[in-house]
Design an enzyme around this catalytic site. Sequence first.
Site, PDB file in Angstrom:
ATOM      1  N   ASN A 159       2.881   1.136  -7.345  1.00 45.24           N
ATOM      2  CA  ASN A 159       3.114   1.454  -6.060  1.00 45.24           C
ATOM      3  C   ASN A 159       3.343   0.244  -4.992  1.00 45.24           C
ATOM      4  OD1 ASN A 159       2.057   2.528  -3.385  1.00 45.24           O
ATOM      5  ND2 ASN A 159       1.252   4.258  -4.558  1.00 45.24           N
ATOM      6  N   ASP A 207      -3.045   2.350  -3.742  1.00 47.54           N
ATOM      7  CA  ASP A 207      -1.850   2.647  -3.205  1.00 47.54           C
ATOM      8  C   ASP A 207      -1.168   1.112  -2.799  1.00 47.54           C
ATOM      9  OD1 ASP A 207       0.416   3.587  -0.844  1.00 47.54           O
ATOM     10  OD2 ASP A 207      -0.463   5.246  -1.503  1.00 47.54           O
TER      11      ASP A 207
END
Length: 288
Positions: A159, A207
């Site tokens: 990510n 993330d």
Amino acid sequence: MKVLASGLRFPEGPIALDDGSVLVVEIEGGALTRVEADGTVSPVHCGGGPNGAALGPDGAVYVCNNGGLAFKTEDGIRFPYWMAEGNEGGYIQRVDLSMGSVEVVFTQVEGTPIGNLNDIVFDESGACYIVDTTRGVLYYADPVAGTIGIAEEGLEYPNGMGLSPDGTKLYASETYSGRVLAWDVKAPGILSGKTELYSTGGEYHWDGLAVDGAGNVCASNLEKSGITVISPAGDVLREFVTPERDPYVTNICFGGPDGDTAFICSAGRGILYSLQWPWPGLRLNFAH
């Protein structure tokens, strides 16, 4: 934390500019958006799902587009749950902010269509590393020269990504495994010695990430609604939590007059926060 802007449509990929404004991509809004210091927003429409961005050596903004995602709302949180109808894969776009023009630069690598792109970071040479989340690949590209290839593969839903201050380490987060990985950068685009800097054992998920001026890896922690700061030695130093809980705190960058202001995307609530950072910030290559 202070609210710099609200009402954004799933903001990610912040870039702090010298004039005090911050660029963000809005995945649901399909735009690259400038947020002024007073909170005024001005979007450049990109289409699809802009998911990450970085300034290149030619002054243009290069956008990682995932092709578009479908969104829904639960408990006041807006979030993606699947691919948008018509999503045919990802691509890299070049945005000229002065002209407001958008062009597609890459749609495939070595004959294979690009998957859902996520993050991008330029090195000193003017080329960049790009995260392809669904293919589990890191690309290395020179968008000005028009070349792109695979730097690393076999990753588990990568990510976020960032380079160490001296450019000798590349870091990437894997969302669901909970791992933050590190590589030695032997030469531009040449990675070796992959190690696990830190792992949650899948207990909580990552993330995006950014690296600060002290070399700390600052990773967006989805379960904890904030940023987890991991030292270059792999120790958790501190955690920052947003005032309003959001399971989609997605990205962080550094800027401000002294370079030590953090800008944090609370994407599920559409908020861009600013925060005085206790370590030095890190000016990214070609940021201006």
